[in-house]
Motif scaffolding. Structure first.
Motif, mmCIF file in Angstrom:
data_model
loop_
_atom_site.group_PDB
_atom_site.id
_atom_site.type_symbol
_atom_site.label_atom_id
_atom_site.label_comp_id
_atom_site.label_asym_id
_atom_site.label_seq_id
_atom_site.Cartn_x
_atom_site.Cartn_y
_atom_site.Cartn_z
ATOM 1 N N HIS A 25 0.850 -1.191 0.000
ATOM 2 C CA HIS A 25 0.000 0.000 0.000
ATOM 3 C C HIS A 25 0.887 1.244 0.000
ATOM 4 C CE1 HIS A 25 -3.880 -2.010 0.700
ATOM 5 N NE2 HIS A 25 -3.093 -2.956 1.177
ATOM 6 N N PRO A 26 0.436 2.336 -0.590
ATOM 7 C CA PRO A 26 1.266 3.550 -0.623
ATOM 8 C C PRO A 26 1.806 3.968 0.743
ATOM 9 C CG PRO A 26 -0.586 3.802 -2.092
ATOM 10 C CD PRO A 26 -0.806 2.505 -1.350
ATOM 11 N N GLU A 27 1.033 3.757 1.798
ATOM 12 C CA GLU A 27 1.487 4.127 3.140
ATOM 13 C C GLU A 27 2.708 3.311 3.572
ATOM 14 O OE1 GLU A 27 -1.689 3.380 2.294
ATOM 15 O OE2 GLU A 27 -2.488 5.417 2.342
ATOM 16 N N GLN A 28 2.970 2.193 2.887
ATOM 17 C CA GLN A 28 4.117 1.335 3.211
ATOM 18 C C GLN A 28 5.311 1.602 2.285
ATOM 19 O OE1 GLN A 28 1.435 -2.017 2.665
ATOM 20 N NE2 GLN A 28 1.957 -2.735 4.716
ATOM 21 N N ALA A 29 5.162 2.557 1.382
ATOM 22 C CA ALA A 29 6.195 2.829 0.372
ATOM 23 C C ALA A 29 7.396 3.562 0.954
ATOM 24 C CB ALA A 29 5.602 3.668 -0.759
ATOM 25 N N GLU A 30 8.532 3.304 0.334
ATOM 26 C CA GLU A 30 9.714 4.116 0.589
ATOM 27 C C GLU A 30 10.024 4.983 -0.628
ATOM 28 O OE1 GLU A 30 11.843 1.497 3.974
ATOM 29 O OE2 GLU A 30 11.551 0.542 2.036
ATOM 30 N N LEU A 31 9.334 4.670 -1.725
ATOM 31 C CA LEU A 31 9.338 5.489 -2.929
ATOM 32 C C LEU A 31 7.971 5.279 -3.579
ATOM 33 C CD1 LEU A 31 10.790 7.226 -5.095
ATOM 34 C CD2 LEU A 31 11.671 5.081 -6.064
ATOM 35 N N PHE A 32 7.336 6.377 -3.980
ATOM 36 C CA PHE A 32 5.999 6.288 -4.564
ATOM 37 C C PHE A 32 5.906 7.256 -5.733
ATOM 38 C CE2 PHE A 32 1.645 7.840 -5.009
ATOM 39 C CZ PHE A 32 0.945 6.642 -5.140
ATOM 40 N N ALA A 33 5.230 6.806 -6.793
ATOM 41 C CA ALA A 33 4.982 7.697 -7.935
ATOM 42 C C ALA A 33 3.539 7.538 -8.391
ATOM 43 C CB ALA A 33 5.925 7.377 -9.089
ATOM 44 N N HIS A 34 2.967 8.648 -8.815
ATOM 45 C CA HIS A 34 1.623 8.700 -9.402
ATOM 46 C C HIS A 34 1.716 9.545 -10.666
ATOM 47 C CE1 HIS A 34 -2.735 9.583 -9.741
ATOM 48 N NE2 HIS A 34 -2.271 10.723 -10.212
ATOM 49 N N ASN A 35 1.184 9.004 -11.755
ATOM 50 C CA ASN A 35 1.108 9.752 -13.014
ATOM 51 C C ASN A 35 -0.205 9.408 -13.684
ATOM 52 O OD1 ASN A 35 4.090 8.938 -12.520
ATOM 53 N ND2 ASN A 35 4.253 10.692 -13.865
ATOM 54 N N GLU A 36 -0.715 10.341 -14.473
ATOM 55 C CA GLU A 36 -1.935 10.065 -15.222
ATOM 56 C C GLU A 36 -1.970 10.908 -16.486
ATOM 57 O OE1 GLU A 36 -5.646 11.634 -13.210
ATOM 58 O OE2 GLU A 36 -4.218 11.749 -11.548
ATOM 59 N N ILE A 37 -2.788 10.427 -17.442
ATOM 60 C CA ILE A 37 -2.894 11.097 -18.733
ATOM 61 C C ILE A 37 -4.205 10.669 -19.384
ATOM 62 C CG2 ILE A 37 -1.787 9.298 -20.136
ATOM 63 C CD1 ILE A 37 -0.143 11.591 -21.473
ATOM 64 N N VAL A 38 -4.749 11.519 -20.237
ATOM 65 C CA VAL A 38 -5.896 11.145 -21.063
ATOM 66 C C VAL A 38 -5.367 10.852 -22.461
ATOM 67 C CG1 VAL A 38 -8.061 11.905 -22.106
ATOM 68 C CG2 VAL A 38 -7.559 12.460 -19.717
ATOM 69 N N ILE A 39 -5.717 9.683 -22.958
ATOM 70 C CA ILE A 39 -5.294 9.250 -24.290
ATOM 71 C C ILE A 39 -6.528 9.198 -25.184
ATOM 72 C CG2 ILE A 39 -4.283 7.352 -25.617
ATOM 73 C CD1 ILE A 39 -2.573 6.709 -23.149
ATOM 74 N N HIS A 40 -6.438 9.842 -26.319
ATOM 75 C CA HIS A 40 -7.562 9.881 -27.256
ATOM 76 C C HIS A 40 -7.543 8.637 -28.132
ATOM 77 C CE1 HIS A 40 -8.561 13.844 -25.842
ATOM 78 N NE2 HIS A 40 -7.283 14.180 -25.990
ATOM 79 N N ALA A 41 -7.777 7.510 -27.475
ATOM 80 C CA ALA A 41 -7.869 6.196 -28.109
ATOM 81 C C ALA A 41 -8.668 5.335 -27.139
ATOM 82 C CB ALA A 41 -6.474 5.598 -28.332
ATOM 83 N N THR A 42 -9.123 4.190 -27.589
ATOM 84 C CA THR A 42 -9.886 3.320 -26.696
ATOM 85 C C THR A 42 -8.987 2.701 -25.637
ATOM 86 O OG1 THR A 42 -9.542 1.334 -28.037
ATOM 87 C CG2 THR A 42 -11.462 2.725 -28.601
ATOM 88 N N CYS A 43 -9.570 2.325 -24.523
ATOM 89 C CA CYS A 43 -8.810 1.624 -23.488
ATOM 90 C C CYS A 43 -8.320 0.276 -24.021
ATOM 91 C CB CYS A 43 -9.660 1.444 -22.236
ATOM 92 S SG CYS A 43 -9.916 2.982 -21.312
ATOM 93 N N GLU A 44 -9.040 -0.317 -24.970
ATOM 94 C CA GLU A 44 -8.590 -1.563 -25.588
ATOM 95 C C GLU A 44 -7.275 -1.350 -26.325
ATOM 96 O OE1 GLU A 44 -12.924 -1.719 -24.858
ATOM 97 O OE2 GLU A 44 -11.685 -0.257 -25.888
#
Length: 169
Positions: A25-44
């Protein structure tokens, strides 16, 4: 709150819909990263590119020498074991969560560290919202966070922007 969640803005952006395995779980991390993006294509389309791991090096420069060890179709799947190099470190990985077109997560073990990396794909009216998060534990993770504090976030952003470019072709 631990330092891995406060040394940059990523900890505050954790996605509550991520399925974390026991001990990662993130609370147990010693290194954590979060990234996100919207892609104009299907999730498939996005998912198809993510599970074709042997092709990652052709479009994601932070990956190399990917070998799928137990994949009959040459793609990632439930319990696929693979070895690769990322961040200049050899990693042995095993897919833990595999929900087609929606979720992909794997454990990764390298020198002095153990990690869990996950992708969450959410269908939107504009295509696919991709969230990737990673929890890393161990002395190697602490050294990495202290010596290269933005490196994991930056390389994961590169992964997402490269994935976006590939999927939108």
């Amino acid at each position: 709150m631990n330092e891995a969640l406060t040394f940059n803005a990523d900890g505050a952006k954790r996605n509550p819909d991520i399925h974390w395995p026991h001990g990662f779980h993130p609370e147990q991390a010693e290194l954590f990263a979060h990234n996100e993006i919207v892609i104009h294509a299907t999730c498939e389309t996005v998912f198809t590119n993510l599970i074709d791991a042997e092709k990652w090096p052709s479009w994601y420069s932070n990956s190399k020498d990917i070998k799928l060890l137990n994949s009959p179709d040459g793609k990632l799947g439930q319990d696929t074991h693979f070895t690769w190099e990322t961040f200049g470190v050899p990693i042995s990985s095993r897919v833990h969560e595999f929900v087609p077109d929606s979720r992909l997560g794997w454990f990764g073990d390298g020198p002095g560290m153990s990690a869990y990396h996950t992708f969450l794909l959410l269908k939107t009216e504009h295509g696919c919202h991709v969230v990737t998060e990673e929890v890393v534990k161990g002395p190697g993770a602490i050294d990495f966070r202290k010596n290269q504090p933005s490196e994991m976030h930056d390389k994961h952003q590169l992964w997402l922007t490269s994935l976006k470019e590939r999927a939108e072709k």
